[in-house]
Design an enzyme around this catalytic site. Structure first.
Site, PDB file in Angstrom:
ATOM      1  N   GLU A 161      27.500  10.755  53.964  1.00 29.11           N
ATOM      2  CA  GLU A 161      28.917  11.073  54.054  1.00 29.11           C
ATOM      3  C   GLU A 161      29.265  11.733  52.723  1.00 29.11           C
ATOM      4  OE1 GLU A 161      30.478  10.296  57.004  1.00 29.11           O
ATOM      5  OE2 GLU A 161      31.719  11.750  55.946  1.00 29.11           O
ATOM      6  N   GLU A 169      34.844  21.396  45.890  1.00 26.11           N
ATOM      7  CA  GLU A 169      35.556  20.118  45.878  1.00 26.11           C
ATOM      8  C   GLU A 169      35.864  19.752  44.422  1.00 26.11           C
ATOM      9  OE1 GLU A 169      33.488  16.451  47.056  1.00 26.11           O
ATOM     10  OE2 GLU A 169      35.240  16.008  48.294  1.00 26.11           O
ATOM     11  N   SER A 184      28.523  12.639  46.488  1.00 29.25           N
ATOM     12  CA  SER A 184      28.594  14.097  46.396  1.00 29.25           C
ATOM     13  C   SER A 184      27.550  14.767  47.281  1.00 29.25           C
ATOM     14  CB  SER A 184      28.369  14.536  44.946  1.00 29.25           C
ATOM     15  OG  SER A 184      27.007  14.382  44.620  1.00 29.25           O
ATOM     16  N   ASN A 185      27.824  16.011  47.581  1.00 25.87           N
ATOM     17  CA  ASN A 185      26.933  16.804  48.396  1.00 25.87           C
ATOM     18  C   ASN A 185      25.597  17.016  47.688  1.00 25.87           C
ATOM     19  OD1 ASN A 185      25.967  19.668  49.264  1.00 25.87           O
ATOM     20  ND2 ASN A 185      27.195  18.843  50.938  1.00 25.87           N
ATOM     21  N   CYS A 202      37.738  11.972  49.719  1.00 25.71           N
ATOM     22  CA  CYS A 202      36.977  13.032  50.394  1.00 25.71           C
ATOM     23  C   CYS A 202      37.896  13.740  51.364  1.00 25.71           C
ATOM     24  CB  CYS A 202      35.818  12.515  51.219  1.00 25.71           C
ATOM     25  SG  CYS A 202      35.042  11.072  50.642  1.00 25.71           S
ATOM     26  N   GLY A 254      23.643  13.792  47.849  1.00 26.62           N
ATOM     27  CA  GLY A 254      23.316  13.529  49.253  1.00 26.62           C
ATOM     28  C   GLY A 254      22.135  14.366  49.728  1.00 26.62           C
ATOM     29  N   LYS A 263      24.088  -1.175  46.659  1.00 28.33           N
ATOM     30  CA  LYS A 263      24.190  -0.656  45.286  1.00 28.33           C
ATOM     31  C   LYS A 263      25.521   0.092  45.170  1.00 28.33           C
ATOM     32  CE  LYS A 263      23.849   2.555  42.748  1.00 28.33           C
ATOM     33  NZ  LYS A 263      24.973   3.043  41.866  1.00 28.33           N
TER      34      LYS A 263
HETATM   35  C1  UN1 Z   1      37.277   8.794  51.414  1.00 27.16           C
HETATM   36  O1  UN1 Z   1      38.082   9.567  50.937  1.00 27.16           O
HETATM   37  O2  UN1 Z   1      36.123   8.777  50.990  1.00 27.16           O
HETATM   38  O3  UN1 Z   1      41.178   8.580  55.751  1.00 27.16           O
HETATM   39  C2  UN1 Z   1      37.634   7.805  52.448  1.00 27.16           C
HETATM   40  C3  UN1 Z   1      41.348   8.202  54.596  1.00 27.16           C
HETATM   41  C4  UN1 Z   1      40.890   6.826  54.206  1.00 27.16           C
HETATM   42  C5  UN1 Z   1      39.443   6.831  53.860  1.00 27.16           C
HETATM   43  C6  UN1 Z   1      39.059   7.898  52.877  1.00 27.16           C
HETATM   44  N1  UN1 Z   1      41.127   5.918  55.299  1.00 27.16           N
HETATM   45  O4  UN1 Z   1      41.858   8.925  53.758  1.00 27.16           O
END
Ligand code: UN1
Length: 492
Positions: free
Chosen positions: A249, A384, A228-229, A283, A232, A174
């Site tokens: 993640e 964030e 998002s936290n 992230c 998650g 999804k």
């Molecule tokens: C993400 O930001 O969710 O290390 C992944 C990095 C990329 C992956 C980021 N290879 O910034």
């Protein structure tokens, strides 16, 4: 080219049973990029059923044969890299060079996991009794549900789909509603590479309906989620109640530390790339820059001068440095942090506005923004933002920098610029994040190393590298007793 896309269930491209659709706009221009099924619990159930039925055949397909399909898929991705990169930029906005990188990361992961078809090593070890053989094997988890975000629409799905498949799981995928075409492109490629029907199913739709139905379905053994936290945590709670495995993640509040002895121009390149690359929507983005007092003012001046030169625009234009943010909600969220930062006493050095002007008015553009005089406890230094905003924090020592770095709810990536090897190794040891860079920014992880973080970033799992094998498999320990008599472990 048709702009109507479908779900992929049991090897068939099908609309949602209700006929409902949603459409996705280009965040740089507002143009429609396609319409997609708005899937309900019924569509999810059909996909899970297909995955369940395909599970036995796929589990029994030798892993090196599964790998052949992945190798073919990787080759097709290489051929289509440019087309898929353009589609990716059109639906989520990142600049074309980075979109190529996103597709490349999926290619890398597909080749890497295809190689696991001939590895997936278990252990053999002496048994404690004579005439007894002991070994451990990896077994698939079963039907897995994958829920992915829009910011790496090819790379992140590949981090989940490829290890899941090579280990013999079947998948219901999804993707985000803000990057459905990239999901389509990836799944279509795997179909063309020869994946049997039902092994990989795609259901488009919202998190609250489609994603929730996937989490709730009793035949889904595991959920892997990136996002998002807040979401998650809800998923973790629900999966605990339902007795499901879950790999999460989530966010980051990553910092680059620059010590007095650093190469400032090198650090400047790393900060600009990590803070404003992907419009700050990684992230791993550097949303804090911790600078030692001896170089703080000189660095701030350089950073502002460079930031002001960044060109905003459509990511398909090669001259663009920074593309749009992904949608209106995200634009509003980023903008809301400007009064928050000022209200807490931070100084706005540059940026801070929704960007308007030629080529920008149809999209969601925000000026790259630098705050200074930021205290570690301020909201702009704790939360964030997921946009082109970074915060300068002045410190006196490495120890203080480490304390500031670690004093946030997340622990994904951190970076240190120094020429002193002793300071670098002290930092490696004490920075509490899943990823640490020395003399490089906070972004740019490679697929064969574990990816993930501590504290609010994750729940102890890692993606990518051999760590992904742990997430997507169960260990099976096997004892073969060839003595022909009862042998009692721990007793005889
Ligand atoms: C993400 O930001 O969710 O290390 C992944 C990095 C990329 C992956 C980021 N290879 O910034």
């Amino acid at each position: 080219m048709s702009l109507e896309y479908s779900n992929f269930i049991n090897g068939q491209w099908v609309p949602a049973r209700s006929g409902a659709t949603f459409s996705r706009e280009n965040p740089a221009t507002g143009e429609n990029t396609g319409s997609y099924p708005q899937s309900s619990a019924e569509d999810v159930a059909a996909a899970v059923c297909a995955a369940g039925e395909a599970a036995r055949g796929w589990r029994r397909t030798p892993a090196p044969k599964r790998a052949e399909i992945l190798f073919r898929a990787a080759e097709l991705l290489v051929r289509r890299k440019e087309e898929f990169a353009r589609d990716l930029t059109e639906e989520m906005g990142k600049v074309i060079a980075e979109a190529r990188g996103d597709v490349q990361e999926a290619i890398d992961m597909t080749y890497y996991m295809a190689g696991e078809g001939r590895r997936q090593f278990g252990q053999t070890t002496p048994a404690e009794l004579p005439d007894k053989f002991a070994m451990s094997l990896r077994a698939p988890v079963g039907v897995v549900g994958l829920i992915t975000p829009w910011n790496f629409p090819m790379a992140i799905p590949s981090w989940k789909i490829m290890p899941a498949l090579i280990l013999g799981n079947t998948v219901v995928f999804k993707p985000s509603q803000f990057s459905p075409k990239s999901a389509h492109n990836l799944v279509k490629t795997l179909e063309e590479a020869g994946l049997p029907p039902g092994v990989l199913n795609l259901v488009h739709g919202s998190g609250s309906t489609t994603g929730a139905a996937l989490i709730e379905h009793p035949d889904v053994r595991m959920i892997s989620f990136t996002g998002s936290n807040a979401v998650g945590k809800q998923i973790a709670v629900r999966c605990a109640e339902l007795g499901k495995q879950v790999s999460l993640e989530m966010g980051g509040k990553n910092a680059i530390t620059i010590l007095d002895d650093a190469d400032l121009d090198l650090a400047l390149d790393g900060v600009v790339w990590s803070a404003f690359g992907t419009t700050g929507q990684r992230c791993t983005a550097a949303s804090r820059v911790i600078v030692q007092s001896g170089v703080h003012d000189a660095f701030a001046e350089k950073l502002v001068a460079r930031t002001k030169k960044l060109r905003l625009g459509n990511g398909l234009d090669n001259a663009t440095d920074v593309g749009p943010v992904v949608n209106k909600d995200q634009l509003d969220k980023v903008a809301s942090y400007i009064p928050i930062g000022r209200g807490e006493g931070a100084t706005l050095l540059c940026g801070g506005n929704v960007a308007k002007g030629d080529g920008l008015n149809g999209g969601y553009f925000f000026e790259p923004t630098v705050f200074a005089n930021v205290k570690p406890s301020m909201r702009i230094a704790q939360e964030e933002i997921f946009g082109p905003v970074t915060a300068l924090i002045k410190v006196d020592s490495l120890e203080e920098a480490v304390e500031v770095n670690n004093g946030v709810p997340y622990g994904l990536s951190s970076s240190i610029y120094t020429r002193d090897v002793n300071q670098a190794f002290r930092a490696i040891e004490s920075l509490d994040t899943g990823i640490v860079y020395v003399n490089a920014g906070t972004i740019g992880a490679e697929v064969h190393l574990p990816f993930g973080g501590t504290r609010g970033t994750g729940n102890g799992h890692r993606e990518a590298g051999t760590a992904a094998l742990e997430t997507f498999s169960e260990w099976k320990s096997v004892y073969v007793d060839y003595s022909g008599r009862l042998q009692r472990a721990q007793i005889d």
